[in-house]
Design a protein around this motif. Sequence first.
Motif, PDB file in Angstrom:
ATOM      1  N   ALA A  36       0.959  -1.208   0.098  1.00  0.00           N
ATOM      2  CA  ALA A  36       0.110   0.257   0.171  1.00  0.00           C
ATOM      3  C   ALA A  36       0.793   1.316   0.093  1.00  0.00           C
ATOM      4  N   GLY A  80      -3.637   2.419   0.843  1.00  0.00           N
ATOM      5  CA  GLY A  80      -4.603   1.678   1.210  1.00  0.00           C
ATOM      6  C   GLY A  80      -5.936   1.497   0.557  1.00  0.00           C
ATOM      7  N   VAL A  83      -5.486  -0.302  -2.609  1.00  0.00           N
ATOM      8  CA  VAL A  83      -5.327  -1.739  -2.398  1.00  0.00           C
ATOM      9  C   VAL A  83      -6.941  -2.260  -2.126  1.00  0.00           C
ATOM     10  N   GLN A  97      -0.948  -3.867   4.273  1.00  0.00           N
ATOM     11  CA  GLN A  97      -2.080  -2.626   4.657  1.00  0.00           C
ATOM     12  C   GLN A  97      -2.106  -2.220   5.841  1.00  0.00           C
ATOM     13  N   SER A 102      -7.821  -1.164   5.737  1.00  0.00           N
ATOM     14  CA  SER A 102      -8.175  -2.657   5.809  1.00  0.00           C
ATOM     15  C   SER A 102      -9.545  -2.843   6.561  1.00  0.00           C
ATOM     16  N   THR A 151      -5.938   6.278   4.615  1.00  0.00           N
ATOM     17  CA  THR A 151      -4.829   5.536   5.102  1.00  0.00           C
ATOM     18  C   THR A 151      -4.828   5.486   6.459  1.00  0.00           C
TER      19      THR A 151
END
Length: 360
Positions: A36, A80, A83, A97, A102, A151
């Motif tokens: 990420a 992130g 991703v 990440q 996440s 993030t």
Amino acid sequence: MRRALIILQIFIAALLTFSTHAARADAPRVIRVAFAGVGIGNRPFVGGSSLSVVHARGLLEEEFKKDNIKIEWSFFKGAGPAVNEAYANNLLDFALQGDLPSSIGRAGGLKTKLLAGVSTRQHTYLAVPSDSPISSLADLKGKKVALFKGTNLQLAVNKILAGSGLSERDLRILNMDNATAKAALATRDIDAAFGGYDLLTLQDQGIAKIVYTTKNDSPAYLRHAHLIVTEEFANKYPDVTKRVVKVVVQAAHWIAQNEANPAPIYQLWSKSGTPYANFKADQTGDSLKVRASPLFDEYLISRYKAAVADAKRFGLIRSTFDVDSWIDLRFLNAALKELNLEGYWPEFDANGKVKHPGRQ
């Protein structure tokens, strides 16, 4: 007799073909792994983690060479959130990440599992132009401040601001990635920027100064990153998943073994374009062994539960979810046992106190 022999040969050939296909079904042709982030100048390398060591030293390639499984690396400037988009489009298997993105992905319906820590207890820095009158968090009210939204930095900054009686609404927040924020600081298009250790470069160049850091502040403000996998991949290829985790654990062990003389670690990470000196300064006062620990101990689990709750509190996710079922320790525990590294890393309780000191 001849006809019977031919039939037997055809049967054996079919059986061998079936066996080959069955074996291939137990392993993918390619393992897709992502970071990420990107290195300086968009180079395909990110430092600062055990997964960085895995990438730089070709450890996954070596592990799966005999299986003819290709390793495909991706680096996302969009960090992130990018991703998560890749996961949503079924373009990734594993990734490094952060805790917030996440959590956003999981809350949004992405079927993922957390496997191991790869870069925990990360620090956050606040940089301002070298001649700026800003000297504290309180001075940020009404100022133009760069923040990479979505993030794990955003969640940390929200907590940091709240600790000073502030929120994002009190600042003129501008969503910028790391490279854009550093350029804007250099041209004085913004008043301040929150970021990671890469901001230390601007201080070394005399372009900016660091007026706040999470070093010596509340451990609740620290950021965490992990190895994450799709549920589909882990369920379909459990042995491959275990081997990937094993390689990450081996990289974390290499970092720990070099803790007393960390030059090889910082030299490896500096391939990202971030100077050796920045990694050294960021890690000073911390344990490399602890920060690279793969363990999801009581401390890290509690931090992820707090991250989900805080993300909901700050309006970054709409709903919470069960963190315990999100973390899958089967593969990590198996890797630790296979490598005889059970009890090697220190374990901490939910309050961050040492529960088990680890071993050499």
